[in-house]
Design a protein around this motif. Structure first.
Motif, PDB file in Angstrom:
ATOM      1  N   SER A  42      -1.749   4.641   0.426  1.00  0.00           N
ATOM      2  CA  SER A  42      -1.261   3.355  -0.083  1.00  0.00           C
ATOM      3  C   SER A  42      -0.527   3.489  -1.419  1.00  0.00           C
ATOM      4  O   SER A  42       0.148   2.555  -1.843  1.00  0.00           O
ATOM      5  CB  SER A  42      -2.426   2.361  -0.214  1.00  0.00           C
ATOM      6  OG  SER A  42      -3.425   2.876  -1.063  1.00  0.00           O
ATOM      7  N   GLY A  43      -0.685   4.636  -2.104  1.00  0.00           N
ATOM      8  CA  GLY A  43       0.057   4.849  -3.348  1.00  0.00           C
ATOM      9  C   GLY A  43      -0.798   5.003  -4.595  1.00  0.00           C
ATOM     10  O   GLY A  43      -0.281   5.006  -5.709  1.00  0.00           O
ATOM     11  N   LYS A  44      -2.096   5.161  -4.440  1.00  0.00           N
ATOM     12  CA  LYS A  44      -3.011   5.237  -5.592  1.00  0.00           C
ATOM     13  C   LYS A  44      -2.726   6.458  -6.462  1.00  0.00           C
ATOM     14  O   LYS A  44      -2.583   6.343  -7.688  1.00  0.00           O
ATOM     15  CB  LYS A  44      -4.472   5.264  -5.111  1.00  0.00           C
ATOM     16  CG  LYS A  44      -4.845   4.085  -4.211  1.00  0.00           C
ATOM     17  CD  LYS A  44      -6.300   4.145  -3.771  1.00  0.00           C
ATOM     18  CE  LYS A  44      -6.659   5.386  -2.967  1.00  0.00           C
ATOM     19  NZ  LYS A  44      -5.972   5.497  -1.654  1.00  0.00           N
ATOM     20  N   THR A  45      -2.652   7.623  -5.827  1.00  0.00           N
ATOM     21  CA  THR A  45      -2.384   8.844  -6.604  1.00  0.00           C
ATOM     22  C   THR A  45      -0.999   8.774  -7.248  1.00  0.00           C
ATOM     23  O   THR A  45      -0.814   9.203  -8.390  1.00  0.00           O
ATOM     24  CB  THR A  45      -2.513  10.091  -5.709  1.00  0.00           C
ATOM     25  OG1 THR A  45      -3.876  10.190  -5.268  1.00  0.00           O
ATOM     26  CG2 THR A  45      -2.134  11.364  -6.455  1.00  0.00           C
ATOM     27  N   SER A  46      -0.051   8.202  -6.514  1.00  0.00           N
ATOM     28  CA  SER A  46       1.298   8.073  -7.071  1.00  0.00           C
ATOM     29  C   SER A  46       1.270   7.281  -8.374  1.00  0.00           C
ATOM     30  O   SER A  46       1.895   7.663  -9.365  1.00  0.00           O
ATOM     31  CB  SER A  46       2.224   7.386  -6.067  1.00  0.00           C
ATOM     32  OG  SER A  46       2.265   8.124  -4.862  1.00  0.00           O
TER      33      SER A  46
END
Ligand SMILES: Nc1ncnc2c1ncn2[C@@H]1O[C@H](COP(=O)(O)OP(=O)(O)OP(=O)(O)O)[C@@H](O)[C@H]1O
Ligand SMILES: [Mg+2]
Length: 228
Positions: A42-46
């Motif tokens: 979903s984009g958390k690390t990004s």
């Protein structure tokens, strides 16, 4: 502490734009502990990579601890990172050839080169004692359990007393009980020192211990209902 406004993060993959983060905004206060949950991909690390200054936003503004990260060059970013944040990774990232105390000591030396060798050892050993590893100073990572390695990771992230701690699924490789213990320790240390925390986790029970919980879904970040 964190001031992210209307951030988009787009990568070109096979000649096509991939919109990883969409119009993400997040403001946090000093000492605030924020958890981010959400499905895989979903984009958390990004988002964490952007906050760490390890990747750059495509558009929007991003300031951490008063510094506009979009305006800093690589050297300034590295310096900024050293003094402003500690990062706890999911997979520990300890240096295998170094003992626990040297893993922590090296991070401190980099953050505070003015310290003498004996000050470094003293403070690294205190940081390890704070995470319950006073008896494991000379152990190399392979001689430590997963929970112990993650606690070395936490000591390393916090030894220089950064105002911000970024943690990306720091319990992902630990069993539930050990994971809960590491999180407990992290929250306690952070609260004692007034450290701001951004914690990414899949564990809703751990997330609920934060001041705020946000959910990332397909690159969009929304505030979850207040938990307490
Ligand atoms: N360098 C890259 N090149 C291409 N796609 C990428 C790159 N980095 C991330 N992505 C894609 O961006 C999306 C978000 O990735 P990200 O690692 O931020 O997710 P995440 O929420 O941390 O997931 P997880 O919970 O599995 O760690 C994923 O679909 C991923 O495939
Ligand atoms: Mg991730």
């Amino acid at each position: 502490m964190i001031d992210v406004r209307a951030v988009n993060y787009t990568l070109q993959v096979a000649g096509r734009p991939l919109h990883i983060l969409k119009n993400v905004s997040l403001q946090t206060k000093p000492s605030e502990v924020v958890a981010i949950v959400g499905p895989s991909g979903s984009g958390k690390t990004s988002l964490l990579m952007l906050l760490a200054g390890l990747e750059r936003v495509t558009s929007g503004s991003l300031a951490v601890n008063g510094a506009d990260l979009t305006a800093l060059g690589e050297d300034d970013l590295a310096r900024f990172r050293r003094h402003t944040m500690g990062i706890v990774f999911q997979s520990f990232h300890l240096i295998p050839s170094l003992s626990a105390i040297d893993n922590v000591g090296l991070a401190l030396e980099i953050a505070a080169p003015e310290l003498s060798q004996s000050q470094v050892r003293e403070q690294a050993s205190a940081a390890l004692a704070a995470v319950g590893l006073a008896e494991r100073l000379e152990h190399r990572p392979t001689a430590l359990s997963g929970g112990e390695q993650q606690r070395v990771g936490l000591a390393r992230a916090m030894v220089a007393n950064p105002p911000l701690l970024l943690a990306d699924e720091p319990t992902g490789n630990l069993d539930q009980k050990t994971g809960a213990m590491v999180i407990e320790l992290m929250f306690n240390l952070a609260r004692e020192r007034g450290t701001a925390v951004v914690l990414i986790t899949h564990d809703a029970a751990l997330a609920a211990r934060a001041d705020r919980v946000l959910t990332m879904t397909q690159g969009e970040l929304v505030e979850a209902a207040v938990t307490h």
